[in-house]
Write an enzyme that holds these catalytic residues in place. Structure first.
Site, mmCIF file in Angstrom:
data_model
loop_
_atom_site.group_PDB
_atom_site.id
_atom_site.type_symbol
_atom_site.label_atom_id
_atom_site.label_comp_id
_atom_site.label_asym_id
_atom_site.label_seq_id
_atom_site.Cartn_x
_atom_site.Cartn_y
_atom_site.Cartn_z
ATOM 1 C CD GLU A 110 -28.916 59.011 40.743
ATOM 2 O OE1 GLU A 110 -29.055 58.945 41.971
ATOM 3 O OE2 GLU A 110 -28.891 58.012 40.010
ATOM 4 C CD GLU B 44 -25.690 55.493 35.470
ATOM 5 O OE1 GLU B 44 -26.554 54.820 36.063
ATOM 6 O OE2 GLU B 44 -25.086 56.440 35.992
HETATM 7 C C1 XIL Z 1 -25.284 51.153 40.895
HETATM 8 C C2 XIL Z 1 -24.348 49.977 40.737
HETATM 9 O O1 XIL Z 1 -24.565 49.371 39.478
HETATM 10 C C3 XIL Z 1 -24.561 48.975 41.855
HETATM 11 O O2 XIL Z 1 -23.578 47.947 41.805
HETATM 12 C C4 XIL Z 1 -24.507 49.671 43.207
HETATM 13 O O3 XIL Z 1 -24.850 48.756 44.221
HETATM 14 C C5 XIL Z 1 -25.464 50.845 43.251
HETATM 15 O O4 XIL Z 1 -25.170 51.723 42.175
HETATM 16 N N1 XIL Z 1 -27.385 55.352 38.881
HETATM 17 C C6 XIL Z 1 -26.025 55.557 38.964
HETATM 18 C C7 XIL Z 1 -25.126 54.406 39.188
HETATM 19 O O5 XIL Z 1 -25.558 56.680 38.732
HETATM 20 O O6 XIL Z 1 -23.991 54.763 39.928
HETATM 21 C C8 XIL Z 1 -25.836 53.259 39.876
HETATM 22 O O7 XIL Z 1 -24.952 52.145 39.937
HETATM 23 C C9 XIL Z 1 -27.116 52.934 39.140
HETATM 24 C C10 XIL Z 1 -28.055 54.108 39.142
#
Ligand code: XIL
Length: 376
Positions: free
Chosen positions: A176, A286
């Site tokens: 990001e 994701e």
């Molecule tokens: C999220 C997790 O799922 C949560 O449990 C945590 O509180 C915050 O992070 N983008 C990403 C992930 O790259 O690492 C994030 O994961 C979701 C958004």
């Protein structure tokens, strides 16, 4: 395993055959009751088998889920060929205190993957979020110097990547880094990131170089969300092009895939076409598709036919596209296993974003996706 009528019947029939032929040496009892049959009579093909000719199928997991003594562990083993740590490999989990690494949860996930013949995606090495303050600030709360920040980043990446050298096959090296919500496309990088403020955009370059030095074989990814929107995809394209032109070792782009039920097919295809021209691997890292059309829609806590319809449309469209690009897509990872656990849930507003329900059973949308793959 669900015991339904047809299974009971098959079991009964098998017992009868064994009993009636118990004196004959020639009988091979048929105990092959189909393992996975839903009440509808539809056979469930585990996701990793369904997609085995196309890409790895993964899930983000917690250490508690990576345990064969739990339904989650069994589901992981059955359906998935790859896992990602949902949180426990992030910088603040591995090195909350400078110089003191806490490996146990990450090690447990890696061991689970090894025991069950799964790949591990490492997430993530460099991020403005879920990183300890000491990576960014001195004791007065001032940003660190460029030199110190880079030295600490190098130490962190080298230690983590070296530890999991033979075990983690792909790393989200930088997460990001590009600026979001900027339809004019003027601001390239996320300038409020301490990494950017301390070092400028070349922290991205450095992170990839450190990771490659520590593991020449790992696949190194840049990972981001909203990547399919024109303004952001172009920024990611320009950044990755710059890295490649400068011989920075990057192997791929991760599209997080936090998409919507009304995500545009054209946006996904255009993005994949554009990134293809960079000669990189693509992973969907994701994936989750919440049931709502927008954040304005009232929340619900019960899954209904409307949600199911929307998800059928969205997931079949998405997998149809991903299969079309399976020559460049090497892994599709869901950001969870089933609807019981997702970072998207809010009180009174469940997201139901996956193909497996809260009990980890296939939802109707699962069978639509299965049909789609079988008919190709
Ligand atoms: C999220 C997790 O799922 C949560 O449990 C945590 O509180 C915050 O992070 N983008 C990403 C992930 O790259 O690492 C994030 O994961 C979701 C958004």
């Amino acid at each position: 395993m669900k015991i339904n009528k047809s299974k009971l019947w098959a079991l009964g029939a098998s017992v009868l055959i064994i009993w009636s032929c118990s004196n004959s040496e020639e009988v091979i009892p048929d105990l092959n009751v189909p393992e996975d049959e839903e009440d509808t009579g539809e056979v469930v093909i585990p996701l990793k088998e369904l997609f085995e000719d196309y890409f790895e199928i993964g899930a983000a997991v917690t250490p508690q889920q990576a345990d064969l003594g739990t339904a989650h562990g069994q589901t992981l083993r059955k359906h998935f060929s790859s896992i990602t740590a949902e949180n426990v490999m992030k910088p603040d989990a591995l090195q909350r205190v400078k110089g003191q690494y806490t490996w146990s949860s990450a090690d447990q996930l890696v061991q689970f993957a090894k025991d069950n013949n799964m790949l591990v995606r490492g997430h993530c090495l460099t991020w403005h979020s879920q990183s300890p303050d000491w990576m960014f600030y001195d004791e007065n709360g001032d940003l660190l110097s460029r030199e110190l920040a880079l030295a600490q980043l190098e130490e962190h990446i080298t230690t983590v990547v070296t530890r999991y050298k033979d075990d983690v096959y792909a790393w989200d090296v930088v997460n990001e880094a590009m600026f979001d919500w900027d339809p004019a496309g003027v601001i390239e990088y996320r300038e409020d990131s301490p990494w950017y403020q301390m070092i400028g955009e070349t922290y991205i370059d450095s992170a990839f170089v450190y990771a490659r030095r520590a593991d020449p074989n790992a696949k190194l990814f840049y990972n981001d969300y909203n990547s399919i929107f024109s303004w952001k995809r172009n920024k990611i394209y320009n950044m990755v092009k710059r890295l490649k032109d400068n011989n920075i070792p990057i192997d791929g782009i991760g599209l997080q895939g936090h998409w919507m039920v009304n995500t545009s097919e054209a946006d996904i295809r255009t993005t994949l076409d554009l990134f293809r021209s960079l000669d990189v691997e693509i992973q969907i890292t994701e994936l989750d598709i919440p049931v709502y059309l927008s954040s304005d829609e009232p929340g619900a806590t019960v899954y209904n036919d409307t949600f199911s319809f929307r998800q059928k449309m969205a997931y079949t469209m998405i997998f149809d596209v991903l299969l079309d690009y399976s020559d460049i897509i090497t892994n599709v990872t869901f950001w969870g296993i089933g609807d019981d656990h997702t970072w998207l849930d809010q009180p009174g507003r469940k997201a139901f974003p996956f193909l497996l329900d809260e009990e980890l059973n296939p939802k109707p949308v699962y069978f639509e996706v299965q049909k789609l793959v079988q008919n190709r």
